[in-house]
Design a protein around this motif. Structure first.
Motif, PDB file in Angstrom:
ATOM      1  N   ASP A 190       0.811  -1.228   0.000  1.00 15.76           N
ATOM      2  CA  ASP A 190       0.000   0.000   0.000  1.00 15.76           C
ATOM      3  C   ASP A 190       0.841   1.274   0.000  1.00 15.76           C
ATOM      4  N   LEU A 191       2.143   1.148  -0.238  1.00 16.97           N
ATOM      5  CA  LEU A 191       3.039   2.305  -0.289  1.00 16.97           C
ATOM      6  C   LEU A 191       3.594   2.486  -1.698  1.00 16.97           C
ATOM      7  N   ALA A 192       4.078   3.674  -1.952  1.00 17.05           N
ATOM      8  CA  ALA A 192       4.855   3.963  -3.157  1.00 17.05           C
ATOM      9  C   ALA A 192       6.181   4.543  -2.673  1.00 17.05           C
ATOM     10  N   TYR A 193       7.223   4.341  -3.453  1.00 16.70           N
ATOM     11  CA  TYR A 193       8.555   4.788  -3.070  1.00 16.70           C
ATOM     12  C   TYR A 193       9.133   5.673  -4.167  1.00 16.70           C
ATOM     13  N   ILE A 194       9.505   6.886  -3.808  1.00 22.21           N
ATOM     14  CA  ILE A 194      10.186   7.776  -4.752  1.00 22.21           C
ATOM     15  C   ILE A 194      11.676   7.518  -4.580  1.00 22.21           C
ATOM     16  N   GLY A 195      12.255   6.855  -5.563  1.00 22.79           N
ATOM     17  CA  GLY A 195      13.678   6.546  -5.516  1.00 22.79           C
ATOM     18  C   GLY A 195      14.538   7.732  -5.912  1.00 22.79           C
ATOM     19  N   PHE A 196      13.928   8.658  -6.656  1.00 17.28           N
ATOM     20  CA  PHE A 196      14.690   9.792  -7.162  1.00 17.28           C
ATOM     21  C   PHE A 196      13.721  10.835  -7.686  1.00 17.28           C
ATOM     22  N   PHE A 197      14.016  12.101  -7.403  1.00 16.73           N
ATOM     23  CA  PHE A 197      13.273  13.210  -7.998  1.00 16.73           C
ATOM     24  C   PHE A 197      14.243  14.364  -8.153  1.00 16.73           C
ATOM     25  N   MET A 198      14.326  14.893  -9.355  1.00 20.04           N
ATOM     26  CA  MET A 198      15.233  16.007  -9.599  1.00 20.04           C
ATOM     27  C   MET A 198      14.619  16.953 -10.614  1.00 20.04           C
TER      28      MET A 198
END
Length: 176
Positions: free
Chosen positions: A88-96
């Motif tokens: 039930d989670l999402a994971y942001i591995g990277f945002f730029m």
């Protein structure tokens, strides 16, 4: 399953492919502050690795590596994993963000739209890691409602695991 085209009403969102690597590397290289606090480097090889890397035990079909475009211009990059570390989670591995778009609330508006969409899919939280000591990243994620859960060591680099809890309306649940 995440439909990345629904992650923004303002930007065209599409998967980033091998043909985009030079553009992605250029965006990475602009963000010199980020590279002071991580072992990652803005190289073609690192971009190729980013495009393929998944957390342990996560199938590649749950990974989305994509860009937010204004016409043909790449404004931001995100690496998103569905169902990690829990279903039930999402994971942001990277945002730029592209440097010329920083400081204009564009990143915050992108994160708000991503959050709203993930909530609509039934996600209860979004998690990510922040490089310890990186003032720019720490400020951005805190401003966007992420709370540090713990500190971890990843191959000699200290990171903060942070999370934004989503309630039924998609707002942050504060435990302060």
């Amino acid at each position: 399953m995440i439909d990345i085209t629904k992650l923004s009403s303002r930007y065209f969102v599409r998967s980033l492919e091998a043909s985009d690597i030079d553009t992605v590397v250029e965006l990475y290289r602009q963000n010199t502050i980020f590279y002071k606090y991580t072992k990652a480097r803005p190289t073609i090889e690192d971009v190729q690795d980013d495009m393929q890397a998944t957390p342990p035990g996560i199938d590649f079909s749950a990974k989305y590596y994509f860009g937010f475009f204004d016409n043909q211009e790449l404004v931001a990059i995100m690496d998103l994993v569905d169902g990690y570390p829990e279903a039930d989670l999402a994971y942001i591995g990277f945002f730029m963000m592209d440097m010329k778009h920083q400081g204009k609330q564009i990143g915050t508006s992108i994160i708000c739209e991503v959050t709203d969409y993930l909530r609509s899919l039934g996600k209860t939280a979004i998690r990510l890691a922040i490089d310890k000591g990186n003032p720019q990243s720490s400020h951005f994620w805190k401003k966007n409602g992420f709370k540090v859960l713990k500190e971890v060591d990843v191959d000699g680099w200290t990171k903060f695991v942070a999370e934004k809890r989503l309630n039924a309306k998609g707002t942050v649940t504060l435990d302060d």
